[in-house]
Design an enzyme around this catalytic site. Structure first.
Site, PDB file in Angstrom:
ATOM      1  CG  ASN A 185      -1.836   1.559   1.373  1.00 22.78           C
ATOM      2  OD1 ASN A 185      -1.754   2.065   0.528  1.00 22.78           O
ATOM      3  ND2 ASN A 185      -2.178   1.435   2.828  1.00 22.78           N
ATOM      4  CG  HIS A 228      -5.715   2.178   5.260  1.00 23.38           C
ATOM      5  ND1 HIS A 228      -5.118   3.139   6.223  1.00 23.38           N
ATOM      6  CD2 HIS A 228      -4.710   1.172   5.076  1.00 23.38           C
ATOM      7  CE1 HIS A 228      -3.850   2.806   6.489  1.00 23.38           C
ATOM      8  NE2 HIS A 228      -3.602   1.659   5.830  1.00 23.38           N
ATOM      9  CD  GLU A 242      -2.553   5.965   6.628  1.00 24.45           C
ATOM     10  OE1 GLU A 242      -2.778   5.904   5.523  1.00 24.45           O
ATOM     11  OE2 GLU A 242      -1.772   5.296   7.286  1.00 24.45           O
ATOM     12  N   GLY A 290       2.940   2.550  10.387  1.00 18.57           N
ATOM     13  CA  GLY A 290       3.876   3.585  10.366  1.00 18.57           C
ATOM     14  C   GLY A 290       4.782   4.029  11.501  1.00 18.57           C
ATOM     15  CB  SER A 309       5.665  -1.453  11.572  1.00 22.64           C
ATOM     16  OG  SER A 309       5.237  -0.071  11.998  1.00 22.64           O
TER      17      SER A 309
HETATM   18  P1  PGA Z   1       3.017   0.523   7.459  1.00 18.88           P
HETATM   19  O1  PGA Z   1       1.567   0.605   6.938  1.00 18.88           O
HETATM   20  O2  PGA Z   1       3.424  -0.750   6.936  1.00 18.88           O
HETATM   21  O3  PGA Z   1       3.717   1.626   6.833  1.00 18.88           O
HETATM   22  O4  PGA Z   1       3.136   0.698   9.064  1.00 18.88           O
HETATM   23  C1  PGA Z   1       0.755  -0.363   6.773  1.00 18.88           C
HETATM   24  C2  PGA Z   1      -0.553   0.157   6.304  1.00 18.88           C
HETATM   25  O5  PGA Z   1      -1.020   1.154   6.807  1.00 18.88           O
HETATM   26  O6  PGA Z   1      -1.047  -0.505   5.476  1.00 18.88           O
END
Ligand code: PGA
Length: 253
Positions: free
Chosen positions: A9, A96, A98, A174, A214
Site C-alpha cells: 500500500n 483503511h 487512514e 507507520g 510496520s
Molecule cells: P506500514 O503501513 O507498513 O507503514 O505500517 C501499513 C498500512 O497502513 O497498510
C-alpha cells in the site's frame, strides 16, 4: 492451506514516473515467486495507468487504495469501480484506518463500498484495527467484532470468498511498533471465528487475513508463521524494491 497474499500500500507516495521505476525494479526481483505467493501493489490512482502494462504477465497484480460507493455522476474527486477495472485493477483497499480517521469513513460506508466493488468485479481488501487507546482499555475484541460485522454487513458467503481482510492495529501503522506474532495471531484467530460464525467454516477457512502495521523484511517470517496470518498489507516497506522483495522472499522462506 491458504496461499500467502502480500500487498504493498503505497499511500500518497510516488509520482507516476517514480512508480514506474519502482515497479520495473520490483518485478525483476520477484520473478517466479507467484506460484508461492500472491503479490500486488496498490499505488495512487495517478500511477495506475502507467504501471498496469509494466505488471502484465509478471505475477504481480494491481490494486487501488479506495473507490467510490457510487457508479458514476456528479461526485467531484471520486473514482468509480468501472474506471479502476478499465485500467486493469484487480484489488481495492477499503476502509483503511487512514480513511476512517482522516476522511470519516464508517463501517457502514465501508460495507457499501465492499458490496459495490464486488458487484463490479473488484476484489476488496477490507481493513480493520483498534487504536492504542482501545487496546489499552481492553476493547480490542469488541472493536474488531464491531468493525468486522459492520464492514461486511450485507455480504453473502459467495461474496465473502472474494474478500481479503487486513487486520491493522492503528498503533502499529507507520510507527515501527509491530504487534508481536502472538498478539497478532490472537486477533486473527478471533477474526477467523467471527467469519466462521457469520459465513460458515468452509468460507472462513479460505478467507485470507493479512496483517498490517510496520511489517518489514526482518519481522515478516515470524508473523507469517502464525496459523491465521495469511499475508501482509505493507506500507512503508513496500516503497523500495529491495526491501519489499526481501520481505516477500522472507515470508515464504
Ligand atoms: P506500514 O503501513 O507498513 O507503514 O505500517 C501499513 C498500512 O497502513 O497498510
Amino acid at each position: 492451506m491458504r496461499k500467502l497474499f502480500i500487498a504493498g500500500n503505497w499511500k500518497m507516495n510516488k509520482t507516476a514516473t517514480e512508480a514506474a521505476q519502482l515497479v520495473s525494479a520490483l518485478v525483476k526481483k520477484v520473478e517466479g515467486l507467484s506460484d508461492k505467493v500472491t503479490m500486488a501493489v496498490c499505488p495512487p490512482f495517478t500511477s495506475l495507468d502507467r504501471i498496469a502494462p509494466l505488471l502484465k504477465g509478471t505475477g504481480v497484480d494491481l490494486g487501488a487504495q479506495n473507490l467510490s460507493d457510487k457508479a458514476s455522476g456528479a461526485y467531484t474527486g471520486e473514482t468509480s469501480a468501472a474506471m479502476l477495472l478499465d485500467l486493469g485493477v484487480k484489488y481495492v483497499i477499503i476502509g483503511h484506518s487512514e480513511r476512517r480517521q482522516y476522511y470519516a469513513e464508517t463501517d457502514e460506508l465501508v460495507s457499501k463500498k465492499a458490496k459495490f466493488a464486488l458487484g463490479a468485479g473488484l476484489l476488496p481488501i477490507v481493513c480493520i484495527g483498534e487504536t492504542l487507546k482501545e487496546r489499552e482499555a481492553n476493547k480490542t475484541s469488541h472493536v474488531i467484532t464491531t468493525q468486522l460485522k459492520g464492514s461486511l454487513a450485507g455480504l453473502n458467503a459467495e461474496e465473502m470468498h472474494k474478500v481479503t481482510i487486513a487486520y491493522e492495529p492503528v498503533w502499529a501503522i507507520g510507527t515501527g511498533k509491530t504487534a508481536s506474532p502472538d498478539q497478532a495471531q490472537e486477533v486473527h484467530a478471533l477474526i477467523r471465528k467471527l467469519l466462521t460464525d457469520a459465513f460458515g467454516k468452509a468460507v472462513a477457512d479460505k478467507v485470507i487475513v493479512q496483517y498490517g502495521g510496520s511489517v518489514k523484511a526482518d519481522n515478516a517470517k515470524e508473523l507469517m508463521a502464525k496459523p491465521d496470518i495469511d499475508g501482509a498489507l505493507v506500507g512503508g516497506a513496500s516503497l523500495d524494491a529491495e526491501g519489499f522483495s526481501a520481505l516477500i522472499k522472507n515470508s515464504i522462506s
